[in-house]
Design a protein around this motif. Structure first.
Motif, PDB file in Angstrom:
ATOM      1  N   VAL A   1     -11.167   2.299   0.037  1.00  0.00           N
ATOM      2  CA  VAL A   1     -11.016   3.526   0.835  1.00  0.00           C
ATOM      3  C   VAL A   1      -9.558   3.963   0.757  1.00  0.00           C
ATOM      4  CG1 VAL A   1     -12.860   3.027   2.497  1.00  0.00           C
ATOM      5  CG2 VAL A   1     -10.530   2.222   2.958  1.00  0.00           C
ATOM      6  N   ARG A   2      -9.351   5.255   1.025  1.00  0.00           N
ATOM      7  CA  ARG A   2      -7.984   5.782   1.031  1.00  0.00           C
ATOM      8  C   ARG A   2      -7.407   5.593   2.425  1.00  0.00           C
ATOM      9  NH1 ARG A   2      -8.981   5.405  -3.992  1.00  0.00           N
ATOM     10  NH2 ARG A   2     -10.080   7.128  -4.986  1.00  0.00           N
ATOM     11  N   SER A   3      -6.424   4.737   2.544  1.00  0.00           N
ATOM     12  CA  SER A   3      -5.925   4.407   3.884  1.00  0.00           C
ATOM     13  C   SER A   3      -5.164   5.556   4.524  1.00  0.00           C
ATOM     14  CB  SER A   3      -5.057   3.147   3.839  1.00  0.00           C
ATOM     15  OG  SER A   3      -3.872   3.382   3.112  1.00  0.00           O
ATOM     16  N   CYS A   4      -4.763   6.564   3.723  1.00  0.00           N
ATOM     17  CA  CYS A   4      -4.071   7.719   4.332  1.00  0.00           C
ATOM     18  C   CYS A   4      -5.045   8.568   5.133  1.00  0.00           C
ATOM     19  CB  CYS A   4      -3.364   8.559   3.268  1.00  0.00           C
ATOM     20  SG  CYS A   4      -4.462   9.448   2.138  1.00  0.00           S
ATOM     21  N   GLN A   5      -6.348   8.365   4.893  1.00  0.00           N
ATOM     22  CA  GLN A   5      -7.367   9.132   5.607  1.00  0.00           C
ATOM     23  C   GLN A   5      -8.161   8.261   6.577  1.00  0.00           C
ATOM     24  OE1 GLN A   5      -7.714  12.574   5.236  1.00  0.00           O
ATOM     25  NE2 GLN A   5      -5.769  12.147   4.215  1.00  0.00           N
TER      26      GLN A   5
ATOM     27  N   THR B   1       0.864  -1.180   0.000  1.00  0.00           N
ATOM     28  CA  THR B   1       0.000   0.000   0.000  1.00  0.00           C
ATOM     29  C   THR B   1       0.903   1.233   0.000  1.00  0.00           C
ATOM     30  OG1 THR B   1      -1.595  -1.273   1.275  1.00  0.00           O
ATOM     31  CG2 THR B   1      -1.896   1.119   1.245  1.00  0.00           C
ATOM     32  N   LYS B   2       0.692   2.113  -0.968  1.00  0.00           N
ATOM     33  CA  LYS B   2       1.672   3.179  -1.205  1.00  0.00           C
ATOM     34  C   LYS B   2       1.251   4.542  -0.684  1.00  0.00           C
ATOM     35  CE  LYS B   2       4.545   0.585  -3.527  1.00  0.00           C
ATOM     36  NZ  LYS B   2       5.041  -0.451  -2.625  1.00  0.00           N
ATOM     37  N   TYR B   3       2.257   5.345  -0.385  1.00  0.00           N
ATOM     38  CA  TYR B   3       2.048   6.748  -0.048  1.00  0.00           C
ATOM     39  C   TYR B   3       2.278   7.598  -1.296  1.00  0.00           C
ATOM     40  CZ  TYR B   3       3.294  11.465   1.490  1.00  0.00           C
ATOM     41  OH  TYR B   3       3.365  12.834   1.624  1.00  0.00           O
ATOM     42  N   GLY B   4       1.300   8.448  -1.634  1.00  0.00           N
ATOM     43  CA  GLY B   4       1.502   9.325  -2.777  1.00  0.00           C
ATOM     44  C   GLY B   4       1.242  10.780  -2.451  1.00  0.00           C
ATOM     45  N   CYS B   5       0.254  11.040  -1.573  1.00  0.00           N
ATOM     46  CA  CYS B   5      -0.090  12.434  -1.292  1.00  0.00           C
ATOM     47  C   CYS B   5      -0.482  12.654   0.167  1.00  0.00           C
ATOM     48  CB  CYS B   5      -1.243  12.879  -2.198  1.00  0.00           C
ATOM     49  SG  CYS B   5      -2.817  12.072  -1.799  1.00  0.00           S
ATOM     50  N   GLY B   6      -1.056  11.637   0.800  1.00  0.00           N
ATOM     51  CA  GLY B   6      -1.456  11.780   2.205  1.00  0.00           C
ATOM     52  C   GLY B   6      -2.717  12.589   2.410  1.00  0.00           C
ATOM     53  N   ILE B   7      -3.362  13.039   1.320  1.00  0.00           N
ATOM     54  CA  ILE B   7      -4.558  13.881   1.486  1.00  0.00           C
ATOM     55  C   ILE B   7      -5.726  13.390   0.608  1.00  0.00           C
ATOM     56  CG2 ILE B   7      -3.286  15.959   2.195  1.00  0.00           C
ATOM     57  CD1 ILE B   7      -3.784  16.983  -0.750  1.00  0.00           C
ATOM     58  N   ALA B   8      -5.780  12.112   0.347  1.00  0.00           N
ATOM     59  CA  ALA B   8      -6.910  11.524  -0.397  1.00  0.00           C
ATOM     60  C   ALA B   8      -7.044  12.053  -1.817  1.00  0.00           C
ATOM     61  CB  ALA B   8      -8.228  11.712   0.362  1.00  0.00           C
ATOM     62  N   GLN B   9      -5.950  12.419  -2.436  1.00  0.00           N
ATOM     63  CA  GLN B   9      -6.015  12.961  -3.792  1.00  0.00           C
ATOM     64  C   GLN B   9      -5.478  12.024  -4.868  1.00  0.00           C
ATOM     65  OE1 GLN B   9      -7.123  15.972  -5.157  1.00  0.00           O
ATOM     66  NE2 GLN B   9      -8.168  16.240  -3.212  1.00  0.00           N
ATOM     67  N   CYS B  10      -4.694  10.997  -4.482  1.00  0.00           N
ATOM     68  CA  CYS B  10      -4.004  10.229  -5.529  1.00  0.00           C
ATOM     69  C   CYS B  10      -4.411   8.764  -5.598  1.00  0.00           C
ATOM     70  CB  CYS B  10      -2.492  10.335  -5.367  1.00  0.00           C
ATOM     71  SG  CYS B  10      -1.818   9.296  -4.056  1.00  0.00           S
ATOM     72  N   GLY B  11      -4.929   8.218  -4.512  1.00  0.00           N
ATOM     73  CA  GLY B  11      -5.397   6.837  -4.528  1.00  0.00           C
ATOM     74  C   GLY B  11      -4.320   5.773  -4.394  1.00  0.00           C
ATOM     75  N   ALA B  12      -3.052   6.169  -4.260  1.00  0.00           N
ATOM     76  CA  ALA B  12      -1.975   5.172  -4.169  1.00  0.00           C
ATOM     77  C   ALA B  12      -2.136   4.285  -2.938  1.00  0.00           C
ATOM     78  CB  ALA B  12      -0.618   5.869  -4.123  1.00  0.00           C
ATOM     79  N   CYS B  13      -2.828   4.797  -1.930  1.00  0.00           N
ATOM     80  CA  CYS B  13      -2.938   4.096  -0.649  1.00  0.00           C
ATOM     81  C   CYS B  13      -4.228   3.278  -0.529  1.00  0.00           C
ATOM     82  CB  CYS B  13      -2.905   5.134   0.466  1.00  0.00           C
ATOM     83  SG  CYS B  13      -4.352   6.223   0.391  1.00  0.00           S
ATOM     84  N   THR B  14      -4.917   3.058  -1.642  1.00  0.00           N
ATOM     85  CA  THR B  14      -6.239   2.431  -1.581  1.00  0.00           C
ATOM     86  C   THR B  14      -6.208   1.001  -1.024  1.00  0.00           C
ATOM     87  OG1 THR B  14      -6.850   3.763  -3.494  1.00  0.00           O
ATOM     88  CG2 THR B  14      -8.320   1.910  -2.955  1.00  0.00           C
TER      89      THR B  14
HETATM   90  S1  FES Z   1      -1.762   8.689  -0.306  1.00  0.00           S
HETATM   91 FE1  FES Z   1      -2.746   9.723  -1.921  1.00  0.00          FE
HETATM   92  S2  FES Z   1      -4.830   9.191  -1.558  1.00  0.00           S
HETATM   93 FE2  FES Z   1      -3.825   8.395   0.140  1.00  0.00          FE
END
Ligand code: FES
Ligand code: FES
Lengths: 757, 151
Positions: free
Chosen positions: B57-61, B36-49
């Motif tokens: 769901v976006r796991s960063c949120q 599960t990846k980090y891309g933005c930390g603010i639910a904008q990129c979906g890398a953490c889905t």
């Molecule tokens: S890290 Fe980009 S949506 Fe969660």
């Protein structure tokens, strides 16, 4: 260093049992890509008896062929295409090949640099030679074993064959013997018509790891006792650290240390790719990412204006001091300054004929100015690096395009000889040029040295986007002179930028127009820049290709035919010297895209009920040629690129599957950046910090169809990752003109981001 | 700090973390599951889905404290052998370039197909537009989703 049992663990045991070859071409490894090799062996349940035939090739007794990829992988698929080149000449069954990323070792594995669309181009010959040499050594081993003339030993799919005596052996059976044979110098290479692996669509060798989420990226790296580090950089270009209070941060859970870090001491001789934006940073080190992120927010920092600063640049011609101007820059002021500089005298880059007189005598002069903003690379995986530095050695791992370029600087910064510095190349989550600049590697190394522990430095997206090293800000004014019969008699381009101009003076249309003038000027800045997918070209192809479209229209010509006429002139009776491009190959992609897109009349096409507005553009860079026709539609009042036809001439296409993927990606990337890409500044601070305000193209905005066609020839491979990118901008601009009736002079083309998401 | 018993990929995993810690970092830092990846930390990129009871769901949120008994599925648990129809389709279409965004893309795609086994182009656009691919593999992702849909 103790490491956990991930795929990066460091075990050397199997090395002892591998037979080492000696002498000759890039031979014999003292240490090898230990860890990953061992794990793969365990996965495959194979014996660990490898015989090494050249630095790139190892074979086990039961015929498993391991090929090392010399260059770091950032999505261009070199881990598949480079080994394919070796496998082709080695004559093995591709299914029997196990691919691994090589260690960083420039003496044995070559330049190991991913960038400039150069990987396949620079390794094409050496890798073919390595494969052919190894095959030759195997044939020699068979000839000796069977006491037959070597000329009579043939190979096929990993087998050695002597037809007369009906003898057959697998490569693996004779590999250890072959490894002791000196590496031959000039083994015969195959004719392209005999290729069986090269030119075959071949799946990504790391595909399964990607789809199962295996740890492969720098950000996934782990080691026992590893701490997490983050930097806090000044909030604006032109600012520096004044003082800080870390007391609140240090009280937060998991936090170990907070300190300020100076990257280069005064007078430190920087290499060309040692660009750094801020020389002094705050560093927070702690146990976990979330803890460090939160604690960093509690820092109380005072920043101050940096004023003018000096960089000492090293180089072959000795060191020189460069002044970085102080001040807090803003985009609006920058644009005004560029407009002002555009009217000042500039440096002449090329002149043919007598452009001044031609312009004076012209019946019509068309003059247009184009502007483009800074762009952030926004690699999906933000900058990060692992470092474990001790007094004796340094082990580093992470995403990096040019380990060979950072090593000398690391050596100076850490005061360690290069052979005590090990750099492991992890798969990169994108690069686009950004990871050719290793300042984050140096930061990681210095942080580890300071805290005396293995650390992983992580940039948040915000750190990454606001750090700099952007695509420069560019402008160019183009002028064309037409005579009374609407013939193009002179061409003038004057380009400038912050901090560099974009002009490639010897490229098309230079060579095709009697009177030609190219000029450039540059405004220094404290905003740092770096290579961004097809540097300079990515602006030129937008501006020049839009301008040519407009000139063709003024002349009453079809834009493709107009370009072909110019190219005909450049081929038959070239103007001036040093023309960089091959007019035939340039014309080749234009005619291919014209035919494949069924280009009839400029500007429109239909398919079923759909009506498309079309734009075309072509460009030459990185020794390759690309042309696109983009078809635009309007949905909900907004223009979208619906389908694209692309033609590429990059010589022999090693792996058509990934090559096609690359071109499609370049098209999507080009549309995205043309429509939305922009990094702007206010009082020195980047105004975009994350994907909520820096728009990247998304699924619903990507074309539904991208057809990619390659010119078929037997020319040695030229660049592929970058060349298809620049002309997308021009083609989009020209289609937008047909779609909206408005010409595009300023990037990004769509300045109304709210509407599209 | 609090102790949580989380159901992840069919197993109960215990972690002792601050209640605000997003699942993204629980997975990556505490459970050594970096798929599960980090891309933005603010639910904008979906890398953490990831999936929460089967839904993307976006796991960063997603703070660890709100997960409770809900089951989490990550890319590592999408299938035992990498043979989920989405994974197979991704290989068949050779989707990845750098590959960094792809675990998030696949988790979004798998969730879409759970609720909508025959998505149209616009269904795909709607479900996938939260996942950024900087390398521009969107076309192949769409084709792969369509292939997975008929499996
Ligand atoms: S890290 Fe980009 S949506 Fe969660
Ligand atoms: S494959 Fe690189 S970001 Fe999607």
């Amino acid at each position: 260093m103790k490491t956990t049992k991930t795929s990066y663990s460091s075990r050397r045991s199997f090395l002892k049992s591998s037979a080492l070859a000696g002498g000759g071409l890039m031979l014999s490894l003292s240490w090898f890509s230990k860890a990953k090799a061992v794990d793969k062996l365990q996965e495959l349940n194979l014996p660990d008896q490898w015989s090494e035939l050249t630095a790139y090739i190892k074979i086990t007794p039961d015929n498993v062929v391991k090929i090392l990829c010399p260059n770091p992988e950032f999505g261009q698929n070199v881990m598949t295409s480079l080994p394919m080149i070796i496998a082709e000449e080695l004559e093995v069954d591709w299914k029997a090949v196990v691919v691994e990323m090589g260690p960083h070792d420039n003496t044995k594995l070559g330049p190991q640099f991913t960038g400039g669309s150069n990987s396949v181009r620079m390794y094409w010959k050496p890798l073919r030679e390595a494969g052919a040499a190894a095959r030759q050594m195997l044939r020699e081993a068979a000839a000796q074993t069977w006491s037959v003339p070597v000329e009579e030993v043939t190979t096929k799919g990993g087998l050695l064959i002597h037809e007369k005596t009906m003898k057959v052996a697998k490569y693996g059976e004779l590999a250890s013997k072959a490894a002791k044979i000196p590496v031959p110098k000039d083994s015969k290479l195959k004719a392209p018509k005999d290729f069986t692996i090269v030119r075959k669509p071949t799946k990504n060798v790391e595909g399964l790891k990607v789809v199962t989420g295996k740890p492969m990226f720098g950000l996934d790296y782990r080691a026992d006792g590893m701490l997490i580090a983050m930097i806090q950089h000044p909030p604006a270009f032109g600012m520096k650290l004044k003082s800080f209070d870390a007391s609140q941060t240090l009280k937060m859970p998991g936090i170990k240390e907070v300190f300020s870090l100076k990257l280069y001491e005064d007078g430190f001789e920087q290499g060309g790719f040692d660009t750094r934006t801020f020389n002094e940073l705050l560093v927070v080190v702690g146990k976990t990412t979330w803890e460090v992120m939160n604690a960093r927010k509690k820092l109380k920092v005072q920043w101050e204006a940096a004023g003018d600063t000096k960089d000492t640049m090293g180089g072959r011609r000795g060191k020189k001091e460069v002044t970085v101007p102080g001040g807090l820059e803003s985009t609006t002021a920058q644009l005004e300054k560029m407009a002002e500089w555009a009217n000042k005298p500039a440096q002449q880059l090329r002149k043919d004929g007598d452009p001044e007189t031609a312009f004076k005598n012209a019946a019509q002069v068309i003059e247009r100015t184009y502007n483009a903003p800074f762009l952030a690379h926004n690699c999906m995986e933000p900058m990060n690096f692992f470092a474990h530095v001790t007094d004796e050695k340094a082990v580093l791992a992470g995403p990096l395009q040019a380990p060979g370029w950072v090593e000398p600087t690391l050596s100076k910064l850490l005061n360690l000889p290069a052979d005590k510095i090990e750099i492991q190349m992890t798969r990169m989550g994108g690069g686009f040029g950004r990871r050719a600049y290793g300042q984050y590697v140096y930061e990681a190394a210095l942080i580890s040295k300071k805290v005396k522990a293995p650390i992983k430095l992580i940039y948040t997206r915000e750190d990454d986007m606001t750090y700099g090293i952007y695509r420069p800000m560019y402008t160019a004014t183009y002028r064309a002179a037409l005579d009374a019969n609407k013939n193009l008699i002179a061409f003038h381009v004057k380009g400038g930028g912050i901090p560099e101009h974009p002009i490639h003076a010897n490229r098309f249309p230079a060579g095709a127009i009697e009177n030609y003038l190219a000029e450039g000027w540059e405004i220094p800045s404290n905003i740092t820049v770096g290579a961004f997918r097809a540097p300079r070209s990515n602006f030129n192809a937008a501006a020049e290709q839009s301008f040519l479209d407009e000139v063709a229209e003024a002349m009453g010509k079809d834009p493709i035919e107009f370009r072909l006429e110019l190219l005909k002139r450049a081929k038959e009776n070239p103007v001036g010297k040093n023309n960089e491009y091959d007019a035939d190959r340039y014309a080749g992609v234009l005619t291919l895209v014209r035919d494949k897109s069924n280009w009839k009349k400029a500007g429109v096409a239909t398919s079923g009920n759909e009506k498309y507005h079309r734009g075309v553009a072509a460009y030459f860079c990185h020794n390759s040629y690309a042309a696109h026709v983009v078809d635009m539609v309007t949905r909900d009042g907004q223009p979208y690129v619906e389908r694209v036809f692309s033609a590429m001439d990059c010589g022999i296409v090693v792996n058509p599957e990934s090559a096609k993927n690359m071109v499609q990606g370049a098209v999507v990337d080009g549309i995205g950046n043309a429509f939305y890409g922009a990094l702007t500044h206010k009082n020195g601070a980047a105004e975009q910090s994350n994907f909520h305000n820096y728009r990247l193209i998304r699924h619903n905005e990507a074309p539904k169809q991208i057809e990619v066609y390659f010119v078929e020839n037997d020319i040695d491979p030229t660049g592929l990752g970058e060349p298809p990118f620049p002309p997308v901008f021009g083609a989009v601009a020209n289609a937008l003109y047909k779609n909206t009736g408005k010409r595009q002079y300023n990037q990004p083309f769509k300045t109304d981001p709210e509407k599209r998401i | 700090m609090a102790t949580y018993n989380l159901k992840i990929n069919g197993k109960i995993r215990q972690v002792n973390v601050d209640s605000s810690t997003p699942m993204l970092w629980v997975l990556r830092d505490h459970l050594n599951m970096p798929g599960t990846k980090y891309g933005c930390g603010i639910a904008q990129c979906g890398a953490c889905t990831v999936h929460l009871d089967g839904t993307a769901v976006r796991s960063c949120q997603l703070p660890v404290s709100v997960v409770g008994k809900q089951a989490i599925t990550t890319i590592e648990g999408l299938s035992a052998k990498g043979d989920h129809p989405v994974q197979k389709a991704w290989l068949e279409h050779d989707v990845a370039q750098c590959g960094y965004c792809q675990s998030g893309q696949m988790m979004s795609a798998a969730s879409l197909l759970n609720t909508n086994p025959k998505p149209t182009d616009s269904d795909i656009d709607a479900a996938m537009s939260g996942n950024i691919c900087r390398c521009g593999t969107y076309l192949r992702i769409k084709e792969a989703i369509k292939s997975a849909a008929v499996k």
